[in-house]
Design a protein around this motif. Structure first.
Motif, PDB file in Angstrom:
ATOM      1  N   CYS A   1     -55.110-101.254  65.153  1.00  0.00           N
ATOM      2  CA  CYS A   1     -53.898-100.492  64.251  1.00  0.00           C
ATOM      3  C   CYS A   1     -54.812-101.256  62.302  1.00  0.00           C
ATOM      4  N   SER A   2     -53.693-103.402  61.816  1.00  0.00           N
ATOM      5  CA  SER A   2     -54.078-103.061  61.030  1.00  0.00           C
ATOM      6  C   SER A   2     -55.181-104.108  60.009  1.00  0.00           C
ATOM      7  N   SER A   3     -55.849-104.038  61.854  1.00  0.00           N
ATOM      8  CA  SER A   3     -57.485-104.364  60.678  1.00  0.00           C
ATOM      9  C   SER A   3     -58.069-103.517  60.170  1.00  0.00           C
ATOM     10  N   MET A   4     -58.133-102.556  60.839  1.00  0.00           N
ATOM     11  CA  MET A   4     -58.610-100.632  60.544  1.00  0.00           C
ATOM     12  C   MET A   4     -57.515-100.552  59.628  1.00  0.00           C
ATOM     13  N   ALA A   5     -56.995-100.848  58.619  1.00  0.00           N
ATOM     14  CA  ALA A   5     -56.421-100.484  57.851  1.00  0.00           C
ATOM     15  C   ALA A   5     -57.066 -99.353  57.257  1.00  0.00           C
ATOM     16  N   THR A   6     -58.450 -99.261  56.951  1.00  0.00           N
ATOM     17  CA  THR A   6     -58.823 -99.110  55.367  1.00  0.00           C
ATOM     18  C   THR A   6     -60.139 -98.162  56.043  1.00  0.00           C
ATOM     19  N   SER A   7     -60.174 -97.302  56.156  1.00  0.00           N
ATOM     20  CA  SER A   7     -61.448 -96.582  56.924  1.00  0.00           C
ATOM     21  C   SER A   7     -62.593 -95.619  56.158  1.00  0.00           C
ATOM     22  N   SER A   8     -61.956 -96.199  55.018  1.00  0.00           N
ATOM     23  CA  SER A   8     -63.185 -95.778  53.663  1.00  0.00           C
ATOM     24  C   SER A   8     -64.235 -96.863  53.968  1.00  0.00           C
ATOM     25  N   ASP A   9     -65.277 -97.606  53.032  1.00  0.00           N
ATOM     26  CA  ASP A   9     -66.080 -98.191  53.554  1.00  0.00           C
ATOM     27  C   ASP A   9     -66.619 -98.784  51.628  1.00  0.00           C
ATOM     28  N   SER A  10     -65.193 -98.005  50.850  1.00  0.00           N
ATOM     29  CA  SER A  10     -65.943 -98.076  49.460  1.00  0.00           C
ATOM     30  C   SER A  10     -65.556 -99.018  48.924  1.00  0.00           C
ATOM     31  N   TYR A  11     -65.716-100.134  47.475  1.00  0.00           N
ATOM     32  CA  TYR A  11     -65.580-101.138  47.463  1.00  0.00           C
ATOM     33  C   TYR A  11     -64.209-100.883  46.792  1.00  0.00           C
ATOM     34  N   ASP A  12     -64.229-100.071  46.066  1.00  0.00           N
ATOM     35  CA  ASP A  12     -63.006 -99.985  45.136  1.00  0.00           C
ATOM     36  C   ASP A  12     -61.668 -99.736  45.914  1.00  0.00           C
ATOM     37  N   ALA A  13     -61.376 -99.316  47.438  1.00  0.00           N
ATOM     38  CA  ALA A  13     -60.662 -99.128  47.920  1.00  0.00           C
ATOM     39  C   ALA A  13     -60.466-100.448  49.019  1.00  0.00           C
ATOM     40  N   ILE A  14     -61.691-101.353  49.519  1.00  0.00           N
ATOM     41  CA  ILE A  14     -61.291-101.657  49.826  1.00  0.00           C
ATOM     42  C   ILE A  14     -60.730-103.610  48.871  1.00  0.00           C
ATOM     43  N   VAL A  15     -61.146-102.952  47.793  1.00  0.00           N
ATOM     44  CA  VAL A  15     -60.795-104.317  46.650  1.00  0.00           C
ATOM     45  C   VAL A  15     -58.917-103.705  45.869  1.00  0.00           C
ATOM     46  N   ALA A  16     -58.356-102.601  46.208  1.00  0.00           N
ATOM     47  CA  ALA A  16     -57.424-102.235  45.951  1.00  0.00           C
ATOM     48  C   ALA A  16     -55.931-102.804  47.724  1.00  0.00           C
TER      49      ALA A  16
ATOM     50  N   LYS B   1     -69.393-106.866  51.131  1.00  0.00           N
ATOM     51  CA  LYS B   1     -69.119-108.450  51.986  1.00  0.00           C
ATOM     52  C   LYS B   1     -68.001-108.860  51.863  1.00  0.00           C
ATOM     53  N   MET B   2     -68.025-109.270  50.585  1.00  0.00           N
ATOM     54  CA  MET B   2     -66.542-110.033  49.695  1.00  0.00           C
ATOM     55  C   MET B   2     -65.469-109.928  50.694  1.00  0.00           C
ATOM     56  N   ALA B   3     -65.315-108.427  49.922  1.00  0.00           N
ATOM     57  CA  ALA B   3     -64.181-107.570  49.740  1.00  0.00           C
ATOM     58  C   ALA B   3     -63.783-107.742  50.715  1.00  0.00           C
ATOM     59  N   LYS B   4     -64.151-107.111  51.447  1.00  0.00           N
ATOM     60  CA  LYS B   4     -63.977-107.393  53.286  1.00  0.00           C
ATOM     61  C   LYS B   4     -63.578-108.449  53.342  1.00  0.00           C
ATOM     62  N   GLU B   5     -64.087-109.446  53.571  1.00  0.00           N
ATOM     63  CA  GLU B   5     -62.583-110.736  53.363  1.00  0.00           C
ATOM     64  C   GLU B   5     -61.839-111.371  53.291  1.00  0.00           C
ATOM     65  N   ALA B   6     -62.377-110.699  51.514  1.00  0.00           N
ATOM     66  CA  ALA B   6     -60.505-111.109  51.444  1.00  0.00           C
ATOM     67  C   ALA B   6     -59.005-110.193  51.384  1.00  0.00           C
ATOM     68  N   GLN B   7     -60.447-108.473  52.056  1.00  0.00           N
ATOM     69  CA  GLN B   7     -58.881-108.039  53.121  1.00  0.00           C
ATOM     70  C   GLN B   7     -58.661-108.270  54.262  1.00  0.00           C
ATOM     71  N   LYS B   8     -59.568-108.951  54.838  1.00  0.00           N
ATOM     72  CA  LYS B   8     -59.001-109.358  56.104  1.00  0.00           C
ATOM     73  C   LYS B   8     -58.838-110.914  56.359  1.00  0.00           C
ATOM     74  N   THR B   9     -58.615-111.371  54.965  1.00  0.00           N
ATOM     75  CA  THR B   9     -57.947-112.714  55.026  1.00  0.00           C
ATOM     76  C   THR B   9     -56.298-112.686  54.611  1.00  0.00           C
ATOM     77  N   ALA B  10     -55.963-111.570  53.569  1.00  0.00           N
ATOM     78  CA  ALA B  10     -54.845-110.799  53.104  1.00  0.00           C
ATOM     79  C   ALA B  10     -53.986-110.184  54.195  1.00  0.00           C
TER      80      ALA B  10
ATOM     81  N   LEU C   1     -61.730-112.000  46.171  1.00  0.00           N
ATOM     82  CA  LEU C   1     -62.436-111.376  45.805  1.00  0.00           C
ATOM     83  C   LEU C   1     -63.340-111.048  44.336  1.00  0.00           C
ATOM     84  N   ASP C   2     -62.909-112.408  43.259  1.00  0.00           N
ATOM     85  CA  ASP C   2     -63.809-113.015  42.311  1.00  0.00           C
ATOM     86  C   ASP C   2     -65.141-113.000  42.912  1.00  0.00           C
TER      87      ASP C   2
END
Length: 109
Positions: free
Chosen positions: A19-34, A81-90, A64-65
């Protein structure tokens, strides 16, 4: 009974991890970064930010940078791809802190 409790605990942990790895169902850049930014702030509040001594930025901030730079260049696929990597790490930072929250050193009582 003991085996049942262990199996139930493992099943619950796997379910929560999924459940935590699927936290955002949206694949938009802004949603992932937020989501990555908010989760990383939570990890920082807990005192668990992943960073090596020689790094100027923490891993999440670094990804994120890179995502922001790719977005500026117009490379949407790399930015996501980089935003998702940041999300996964966070999310991993927070999960690690929650998993070992009650862990104490052997010499402490």
């Amino acid at each position: 009974m003991k085996k049942f409790l262990i199996a139930a605990g493992i099943a619950a942990a796997l379910g929560l991890t999924a459940c935590s790895s699927m936290a955002t169902s949206s694949d938009s850049y802004d949603a992932i970064v937020a989501d990555a930014t908010a989760t990383h702030a939570e990890a920082a509040k807990m005192g668990n930010v992943w960073k090596q001594k020689k790094m100027k930025l923490a891993y999440v901030d670094h990804y994120l940078d890179l995502a922001a730079k790719a977005k500026e260049k117009g490379d949407e696929a790399t930015a996501i791809k980089m935003a998702k990597e940041a999300q996964k790490t966070a999310h991993a930072e927070v999960a690690q802190m929650q998993k070992y929250a009650d862990l104490k050193a052997g010499w402490e009582k």
